[in-house]
Design an enzyme around this catalytic site. Structure first.
Site, PDB file in Angstrom:
ATOM      1  N   GLU A  91       0.720  -1.231  -0.056  1.00  0.00           N
ATOM      2  CA  GLU A  91       0.024   0.003   0.130  1.00  0.00           C
ATOM      3  C   GLU A  91       0.884   1.394  -0.054  1.00  0.00           C
ATOM      4  O   GLU A  91       0.542   2.125  -0.793  1.00  0.00           O
ATOM      5  CB  GLU A  91      -0.751  -0.070   1.210  1.00  0.00           C
ATOM      6  CG  GLU A  91      -2.087   1.086   1.093  1.00  0.00           C
ATOM      7  CD  GLU A  91      -2.874   0.955   2.517  1.00  0.00           C
ATOM      8  OE1 GLU A  91      -3.192   2.055   2.861  1.00  0.00           O
ATOM      9  OE2 GLU A  91      -3.058   0.102   2.963  1.00  0.00           O
ATOM     10  N   ASP A  92       1.947   1.195   0.683  1.00  0.00           N
ATOM     11  CA  ASP A  92       2.569   2.495   1.110  1.00  0.00           C
ATOM     12  C   ASP A  92       4.049   2.615   0.273  1.00  0.00           C
ATOM     13  O   ASP A  92       4.729   3.753   0.414  1.00  0.00           O
ATOM     14  CB  ASP A  92       3.139   2.613   2.507  1.00  0.00           C
ATOM     15  CG  ASP A  92       1.566   2.514   3.436  1.00  0.00           C
ATOM     16  OD1 ASP A  92       0.649   3.103   2.570  1.00  0.00           O
ATOM     17  OD2 ASP A  92       1.782   2.484   4.520  1.00  0.00           O
TER      18      ASP A  92
END
Length: 735
Positions: A91-92
């Site tokens: 996600e990051d």
């Protein structure tokens, strides 16, 4: 001035957390596991190296903390530790799921994928959170560890919520109480559920939370002394009978104390079961049931039990796998005490829920399929058959989480566990879809009952069916289980499609008779004349006789003839409103900062906030509505429509008066009402809208509606009223 960060100090801090994780996991590790965990840690450390959390600390401490919770508080193994360490990399950071799969295998990749939030386009009127949650649940059908790690992630976020801005605290807390606490409860994670509830209260109703924490803290030493005296005779007798056991006192959670106070309308001092005494026995699994009842017999030899408060979850475990024997007994000092009796295995399952459940499945002792596994199978079915919008789905899913159960039996004595308030029709669908679809009614305990009959514990149900029976729209009002609901909807949809086909055939034949071609243009003429919005709906109405096929005449297709349109079933405005109702919110949502003074706002009637209350704005089509953060509706709004929440705070508007309700209780005496009204109208210059006081057996209870300027004004009034002779309780209530 920015604080200087010493990289060496940080490095030591990260290593300290990592070593603690390895120490905790050590007893569960197989050869090669430590190496895999180290690889995951280094990968995560490298991927997140430039990132910091809102608190300023290195981001890697978050995945480490989640992995720690996963192993220490939930009891999961290496795969879950690795997935927890990597849960944010996709996600990051630039990492892709394919990279995770290549380095750590399919299992870990699937879990990480389930934990990675959705990105991209959302359907009109849906909520991003609901969509994300639905995606996470879809992986539940493959791997329940996704949910367990998600709960660990949420628990750590809640523990570190201090560094977040206020509107984020409210949104995250609301999501937590709306979804994650019920989910933890359903998966049997009692300790995590309790902590999530308490943390939600800490951030949404801080004052009440702090006051209760102090009250519990003040009563701690007296409570410990009391528990010591209470367990002494039980302890001696258990030792004399040769039991191996542990006894501990467990205080009630802050959230459950408050819930009890509000539900029963009582003060803190009136909550009698502030704690429970737990007796944990070390006995082999085959002797558990007998041992629990033996200890029950010992406890009730010393203390008188309350016959209405015996709960036997040893014979019939709860749906989340919880097993225990609960009784409430009268202590010698006249206080009721709840005693919980269970084995070490049962205690493990009560604290660690689903994970512990699996641990005991491999013991070689034959285990019946647990109700928890049956529930997960039901969730799977629900996900596979559900085609409603994400928000509808969320609502249905929540109803399946926190429900009480009702236990009913088939004619042959098979136990069927359904949610509380389930009906005979739900029972029929639970047995088999075909039986549900052909259900006429039921014989409950040998008596004929309709489809809508609500089941009670112990009912024996025989379903009556007929080949000629068919579901109707009305059936949707008779069922509460998602299986029954989705099967009825499927049948109605298929039935409508089949009828539309019949209608199409009739229209084709009619047009053939009139010598008119069956073309899209001619069909559109018909839709316009009969005011229907799509062809399927038009054909369906022809089939069921709502539209008479004989009204299709040659004139309708003559462009020079002005044919009067039939009135629509909806006025245009009403139709828009219907669409709004079905699809949810306005598409063009406005996200506003702290500029509520520039907008029209109204005060929510559900919670009547007044200046000084902790509030937020909720954006609607009519403008902004101001709610208290502790409003009963707040949780649902913030969970489902976080992007419509507006930060709001009061300005000094003392010239305005706001309506507030005060509840007052005490012992009745002559002149009391006079004293109360004098304080309200004379000494504090408060206007009263209404006052009702009921007196019964020398006690009175009253409700007063008053206009005040703000919370300080209201607090002063409550303090003055509580000094009146005979008044015992004065509190604000939501009007």
């Amino acid at each position: 001035m920015a604080t200087l960060i010493d990289p060496e100090v940080e490095r030591q801090e990260i290593l300290r957390h990592y070593r603690r994780l390895l120490r905790t996991a050590k007893p569960y590790l197989k050869p090669g596991d430590a190496k895999l965990i180290k690889k995951a840690f280094n990968t995560s450390l490298e991927a997140h190296k430039e990132m910091r959390r809102k608190s300023g600390e290195p981001y890697i401490l978050h995945p480490l903390a989640v992995a720690q919770i996963v192993v220490e508080e939930i009891g999961l193994g290496t795969t879950s530790i690795v997935a927890a360490l990597l849960h944010d990399v996709v996600e990051d950071t630039p990492w892709e799921i394919a990279d995770v799969e290549r380095e750590f295998g399919t299992k870990v990749a699937r879990i990480v994928d389930g934990l990675t939030k959705i990105s991209g386009v959302f359907e009109y009127g849906t909520s991003e959170q609901a969509e994300n949650f639905r995606k996470m649940l879809l992986t539940l059908s493959e791997d329940v560890r996704v949910i367990l790690i998600k709960l660990a992630d949420r628990l750590h976020n809640m523990r570190t919520l201090d560094s977040m801005p206020r509107h984020k605290q409210l949104k995250i807390s609301s999501e937590t109480i709306y979804l994650y606490a019920p989910l933890a409860h359903r998966l049997g994670l009692y300790a995590i559920k309790t902590e999530l509830e308490d943390l939600h209260l800490k951030y949404t109703d801080t004052e009440v939370y702090n006051e209760l924490v102090n009250r519990v803290r003040q009563s701690r030493s007296a409570r410990n002394r009391f528990i010591k005296e209470f367990v002494l005779p039980i302890d001696e007798e258990l030792k004399a009978q040769g039991f191996s056991f542990e006894i501990k006192g467990r205080p009630k959670s802050i959230y459950s104390i408050l819930k009890k106070m509000r539900k029963q309308n009582i003060t803190f001092d009136e909550v009698y079961d502030l704690f429970a005494v737990r007796v944990i026995l070390d006995v082999p699994q085959e002797q558990e049931k007998a041992a629990c009842w033996q200890v029950y017999s010992i406890v009730t030899d010393f203390y008188q039990p309350n016959p209405d408060r015996l709960r036997d979850w040893v014979s019939t475990p709860k749906a989340n796998g919880y097993e225990s024997l609960h009784t409430t007994v009268m202590s010698r000092s006249g206080q009721w005490v709840e005693v919980q009796i269970r084995s070490r295995r049962m205690d493990d399952i009560a604290e660690k829920g689903y994970a512990a459940h699996w641990k005991y499945k491999d013991t070689g002792v034959p285990q019946p399929e647990s109700t928890l596994e049956a529930w997960i199978t039901k969730v799977r079915e629900m996900l596979e058959t559900n085609n409603s919008s994400a928000l509808e789905f969320m609502d249905e899913f929540r109803q399946n989480l926190f429900v009480k159960e009702v236990y009913a039996f088939t004619p042959k004595g098979k136990l069927v566990i359904l949610p509380d308030k389930a009906t005979a029709l739900d029972f029929a669908f639970d047995i088999h879809t075909h039986i549900g679809l052909q259900c006429l009614g039921a014989k409950v305990n040998q008596k004929l009952q309709p489809l809508s009959y609500q089941l009670r514990n112990g009912d024996q149900v025989e379903i009556l069916t007929s080949q000629r029976q068919k579901p109707t729209e009305e059936w949707l009002q008779y069922v509460i289980t998602s299986k029954a609901r989705s099967k009825i909807k499927d049948w109605l949809r298929d039935d409508k499609r089949a009828k539309a086909e019949d209608g199409r055939f009739l229209v084709e034949k009619r047009m053939e008779l009139l010598g008119i071609e069956f073309t899209p243009e001619n069909l559109n003429q018909l839709l316009a004349h009969f005011n229907t919005f799509n062809t399927q709906e038009f054909f369906y109405r022809v089939a069921i006789g709502q539209i008479d096929g004989r009204e299709i005449k040659v004139d309708l297709f003559n462009p020079s003839t002005e044919v009067p349109r039939l009135p629509s079933m909806f006025e245009p405005k009403a139709f828009d409103h219907e669409v709004q109702k079905v699809r949810g919110v306005n598409a063009n949502m406005l996200v506003i900062g702290e500029r509520t003074d520039k907008f029209d706002y109204t005060i929510a009637p559900c919670c009547n906030p007044i200046p000084g209350d902790d509030v937020f704005g909720f954006e609607t089509d009519e403008g902004i509505v101001i709610h208290r953060t502790s409003c009963p509706k707040a949780v649902q709004m913030m969970s489902n429509y976080g992007n419509r929440i507006v930060r709001a705070k009061w300005t000094d508007q003392l010239e305005l008066a706001f309506l507030a309700g005060i509840r007052i209780k005490g012992s009745d005496r002559v002149g009391l009402v006079n004293d109360v009204t004098r304080i309200i109208s004379n000494s504090l210059k408060v206007n009263m809208r209404s006052i009702t006081i009921d007196s019964d057996d020398g006690m009175f209870e009253g409700q007063i509606m008053v206009f005040v300027n703000d919370t300080a004004h209201l607090t002063k009034l409550i303090q003055r009223l509580s000094r009146v002779n005979g008044v015992l309780v004065v509190e604000r209530f939501d009007t």
